[in-house]
Design a protein around this motif. Structure first.
Motif, PDB file in Angstrom:
ATOM      1  N   ALA A 121       0.839  -1.210   0.000  1.00  0.00           N
ATOM      2  CA  ALA A 121       0.000   0.000   0.000  1.00  0.00           C
ATOM      3  C   ALA A 121       0.867   1.251   0.000  1.00  0.00           C
ATOM      4  CB  ALA A 121      -0.936  -0.004   1.207  1.00  0.00           C
ATOM      5  N   PHE A 122       1.926   1.242   0.788  1.00  0.00           N
ATOM      6  CA  PHE A 122       2.817   2.399   0.829  1.00  0.00           C
ATOM      7  C   PHE A 122       3.493   2.602  -0.531  1.00  0.00           C
ATOM      8  CE2 PHE A 122       7.042   4.242   1.336  1.00  0.00           C
ATOM      9  CZ  PHE A 122       6.704   5.463   1.897  1.00  0.00           C
ATOM     10  N   ALA A 123       3.994   1.522  -1.122  1.00  0.00           N
ATOM     11  CA  ALA A 123       4.696   1.630  -2.405  1.00  0.00           C
ATOM     12  C   ALA A 123       3.765   2.142  -3.491  1.00  0.00           C
ATOM     13  CB  ALA A 123       5.282   0.276  -2.804  1.00  0.00           C
ATOM     14  N   PHE A 124       2.561   1.572  -3.569  1.00  0.00           N
ATOM     15  CA  PHE A 124       1.630   2.000  -4.614  1.00  0.00           C
ATOM     16  C   PHE A 124       1.201   3.446  -4.396  1.00  0.00           C
ATOM     17  CE2 PHE A 124      -2.516   2.518  -6.583  1.00  0.00           C
ATOM     18  CZ  PHE A 124      -2.221   2.112  -7.870  1.00  0.00           C
ATOM     19  N   THR A 125       0.886   3.793  -3.160  1.00  0.00           N
ATOM     20  CA  THR A 125       0.458   5.167  -2.863  1.00  0.00           C
ATOM     21  C   THR A 125       1.571   6.151  -3.169  1.00  0.00           C
ATOM     22  OG1 THR A 125      -1.031   4.356  -1.158  1.00  0.00           O
ATOM     23  CG2 THR A 125      -0.443   6.683  -1.062  1.00  0.00           C
ATOM     24  N   TRP A 126       2.777   5.803  -2.811  1.00  0.00           N
ATOM     25  CA  TRP A 126       3.888   6.716  -3.048  1.00  0.00           C
ATOM     26  C   TRP A 126       4.200   6.844  -4.540  1.00  0.00           C
ATOM     27  CZ3 TRP A 126       6.104  10.428  -0.510  1.00  0.00           C
ATOM     28  CH2 TRP A 126       7.288  10.976  -1.005  1.00  0.00           C
ATOM     29  N   LEU A 127       4.345   5.722  -5.213  1.00  0.00           N
ATOM     30  CA  LEU A 127       4.731   5.756  -6.628  1.00  0.00           C
ATOM     31  C   LEU A 127       3.626   6.318  -7.515  1.00  0.00           C
ATOM     32  CD1 LEU A 127       6.487   2.293  -7.003  1.00  0.00           C
ATOM     33  CD2 LEU A 127       7.571   4.541  -7.053  1.00  0.00           C
ATOM     34  N   TYR A 128       2.443   5.757  -7.434  1.00  0.00           N
ATOM     35  CA  TYR A 128       1.369   6.177  -8.328  1.00  0.00           C
ATOM     36  C   TYR A 128       0.626   7.398  -7.778  1.00  0.00           C
ATOM     37  CZ  TYR A 128      -2.377   5.891 -11.723  1.00  0.00           C
ATOM     38  OH  TYR A 128      -3.245   6.177 -12.733  1.00  0.00           O
ATOM     39  N   GLY A 129       0.325   7.344  -6.519  1.00  0.00           N
ATOM     40  CA  GLY A 129      -0.442   8.442  -5.919  1.00  0.00           C
ATOM     41  C   GLY A 129       0.260   9.782  -6.027  1.00  0.00           C
ATOM     42  N   MET A 130       1.527   9.823  -5.750  1.00  0.00           N
ATOM     43  CA  MET A 130       2.248  11.099  -5.825  1.00  0.00           C
ATOM     44  C   MET A 130       2.358  11.583  -7.268  1.00  0.00           C
ATOM     45  SD  MET A 130       2.585  11.906  -2.785  1.00  0.00           S
ATOM     46  CE  MET A 130       3.625  13.322  -2.810  1.00  0.00           C
ATOM     47  N   ASN A 131       2.575  10.676  -8.203  1.00  0.00           N
ATOM     48  CA  ASN A 131       2.605  11.074  -9.617  1.00  0.00           C
ATOM     49  C   ASN A 131       1.263  11.646 -10.051  1.00  0.00           C
ATOM     50  OD1 ASN A 131       5.125  10.618 -11.137  1.00  0.00           O
ATOM     51  ND2 ASN A 131       4.954   8.572 -10.253  1.00  0.00           N
ATOM     52  N   MET A 132       0.182  11.011  -9.609  1.00  0.00           N
ATOM     53  CA  MET A 132      -1.143  11.482 -10.012  1.00  0.00           C
ATOM     54  C   MET A 132      -1.504  12.804  -9.328  1.00  0.00           C
ATOM     55  SD  MET A 132      -1.892   9.543 -12.370  1.00  0.00           S
ATOM     56  CE  MET A 132      -3.470  10.225 -12.741  1.00  0.00           C
ATOM     57  N   VAL A 133      -1.159  12.975  -8.083  1.00  0.00           N
ATOM     58  CA  VAL A 133      -1.433  14.245  -7.404  1.00  0.00           C
ATOM     59  C   VAL A 133      -0.723  15.386  -8.131  1.00  0.00           C
ATOM     60  CG1 VAL A 133      -0.962  15.555  -5.284  1.00  0.00           C
ATOM     61  CG2 VAL A 133      -1.984  13.288  -5.148  1.00  0.00           C
ATOM     62  N   LEU A 134       0.526  15.165  -8.488  1.00  0.00           N
ATOM     63  CA  LEU A 134       1.258  16.181  -9.245  1.00  0.00           C
ATOM     64  C   LEU A 134       0.620  16.428 -10.609  1.00  0.00           C
ATOM     65  CD1 LEU A 134       4.947  15.227  -8.432  1.00  0.00           C
ATOM     66  CD2 LEU A 134       3.733  17.281  -7.719  1.00  0.00           C
ATOM     67  N   ALA A 135       0.234  15.361 -11.294  1.00  0.00           N
ATOM     68  CA  ALA A 135      -0.382  15.506 -12.621  1.00  0.00           C
ATOM     69  C   ALA A 135      -1.725  16.207 -12.524  1.00  0.00           C
ATOM     70  CB  ALA A 135      -0.546  14.138 -13.272  1.00  0.00           C
ATOM     71  N   TRP A 136      -2.547  15.873 -11.532  1.00  0.00           N
ATOM     72  CA  TRP A 136      -3.862  16.513 -11.386  1.00  0.00           C
ATOM     73  C   TRP A 136      -3.721  18.004 -11.145  1.00  0.00           C
ATOM     74  CZ3 TRP A 136      -5.719  12.227  -7.594  1.00  0.00           C
ATOM     75  CH2 TRP A 136      -6.125  11.108  -8.332  1.00  0.00           C
ATOM     76  N   ALA A 137      -2.621  18.414 -10.548  1.00  0.00           N
ATOM     77  CA  ALA A 137      -2.397  19.844 -10.314  1.00  0.00           C
ATOM     78  C   ALA A 137      -1.765  20.519 -11.530  1.00  0.00           C
ATOM     79  CB  ALA A 137      -1.503  20.037  -9.089  1.00  0.00           C
ATOM     80  N   ARG A 138      -0.816  19.864 -12.161  1.00  0.00           N
ATOM     81  CA  ARG A 138      -0.034  20.511 -13.221  1.00  0.00           C
ATOM     82  C   ARG A 138      -0.650  20.446 -14.612  1.00  0.00           C
ATOM     83  NH1 ARG A 138       5.597  18.053 -13.216  1.00  0.00           N
ATOM     84  NH2 ARG A 138       6.079  19.849 -14.502  1.00  0.00           N
ATOM     85  N   VAL A 139      -1.283  19.337 -14.964  1.00  0.00           N
ATOM     86  CA  VAL A 139      -1.762  19.152 -16.335  1.00  0.00           C
ATOM     87  C   VAL A 139      -2.904  20.105 -16.687  1.00  0.00           C
ATOM     88  CG1 VAL A 139      -2.829  17.507 -17.926  1.00  0.00           C
ATOM     89  CG2 VAL A 139      -0.858  16.831 -16.557  1.00  0.00           C
ATOM     90  N   PRO A 140      -3.971  20.194 -15.879  1.00  0.00           N
ATOM     91  CA  PRO A 140      -5.025  21.156 -16.243  1.00  0.00           C
ATOM     92  C   PRO A 140      -4.503  22.593 -16.347  1.00  0.00           C
ATOM     93  CG  PRO A 140      -5.851  19.633 -14.604  1.00  0.00           C
ATOM     94  CD  PRO A 140      -4.374  19.396 -14.719  1.00  0.00           C
ATOM     95  N   ARG A 141      -3.579  22.954 -15.476  1.00  0.00           N
ATOM     96  CA  ARG A 141      -2.985  24.296 -15.529  1.00  0.00           C
ATOM     97  C   ARG A 141      -2.202  24.490 -16.833  1.00  0.00           C
ATOM     98  NH1 ARG A 141       1.119  24.696 -11.508  1.00  0.00           N
ATOM     99  NH2 ARG A 141      -0.509  24.033 -10.100  1.00  0.00           N
ATOM    100  N   ALA A 142      -1.442  23.492 -17.232  1.00  0.00           N
ATOM    101  CA  ALA A 142      -0.675  23.584 -18.484  1.00  0.00           C
ATOM    102  C   ALA A 142      -1.598  23.682 -19.693  1.00  0.00           C
ATOM    103  CB  ALA A 142       0.252  22.371 -18.619  1.00  0.00           C
ATOM    104  N   ILE A 143      -2.692  22.950 -19.676  1.00  0.00           N
ATOM    105  CA  ILE A 143      -3.644  23.007 -20.794  1.00  0.00           C
ATOM    106  C   ILE A 143      -4.315  24.369 -20.846  1.00  0.00           C
ATOM    107  CG2 ILE A 143      -5.793  22.041 -21.704  1.00  0.00           C
ATOM    108  CD1 ILE A 143      -4.837  19.318 -20.550  1.00  0.00           C
ATOM    109  N   ARG A 144      -4.776  24.871 -19.701  1.00  0.00           N
ATOM    110  CA  ARG A 144      -5.388  26.209 -19.668  1.00  0.00           C
ATOM    111  C   ARG A 144      -4.420  27.266 -20.153  1.00  0.00           C
ATOM    112  NH1 ARG A 144      -7.415  24.422 -14.803  1.00  0.00           N
ATOM    113  NH2 ARG A 144      -5.810  25.524 -13.647  1.00  0.00           N
ATOM    114  N   LYS A 145      -3.170  27.185 -19.706  1.00  0.00           N
ATOM    115  CA  LYS A 145      -2.168  28.158 -20.105  1.00  0.00           C
ATOM    116  C   LYS A 145      -1.911  28.099 -21.620  1.00  0.00           C
ATOM    117  CE  LYS A 145       2.563  29.526 -19.148  1.00  0.00           C
ATOM    118  NZ  LYS A 145       3.805  29.170 -18.466  1.00  0.00           N
TER     119      LYS A 145
END
Length: 150
Positions: A121-145
């Motif tokens: 659970a820790f490995a999956f949350t860290w590897l995938y969860g952190m990548n997705m949290v960053l993507a959910w914040a950065r990708v929509p902003r990059a598209i809007r920009k």
């Protein structure tokens, strides 16, 4: 049903002063900057496919690095035009799930079943969860920009 785990879907308004062709040019430039090869489809749509194994040692700081497939399309509606996007990170999801299984096996060998579950659970949350949290914040902003850039 569970595909929300590996999909990012959204929409951003398109300014009235920009033509559909200009919007798609800007999205195409964004995809080029993100190293995602564009597959032209219809006049109001762009797609890309970029499996993670195509460039495993590529730059991992890019906003869209986790996404292996995506589509962008312009929709005309009662409230104006919107750029809709649907991005998929299935390859990243499967890779992180595989890593979690390895951590599960190591945890079971060291701390029995509860330890294996915690490690996985820790490995999956860290590897995938952190990548997705960053993507959910950065990708929509990059598209809007990209769409609203002067």
């Amino acid at each position: 049903m569970w595909n929300f785990l590996w999909h990012l879907r959204g929409a951003t308004p398109v300014p009235a002063r920009i033509s559909d062709a200009q919007v798609l040019e800007r999205v195409e430039k964004l995809l080029a900057d993100q190293r995602k090869p564009v597959i032209p489809s219809r006049p109001t749509e762009l797609r890309f496919e970029s499996p993670l194994w195509d460039s495993p040692l590529g730059p991992n700081w890019l906003a869209m690095v986790i996404y292996d497939r995506g589509s962008f399309r312009i929709e005309h509606g009662a409230h104006g035009r919107r750029l809709r996007y649907d991005l998929r990170s299935l390859h990243g999801f499967v890779f992180c799930l595989g890593a979690a299984i390895i951590f599960f096996a190591a945890g079971v060998m060291n701390a029995r079943l509860p330890g294996g579950v915690r490690y996985a659970a820790f490995a999956f949350t860290w590897l995938y969860g952190m990548n997705m949290v960053l993507a959910w914040a950065r990708v929509p902003r990059a598209i809007r920009k990209a769409v609203s850039a002067e």
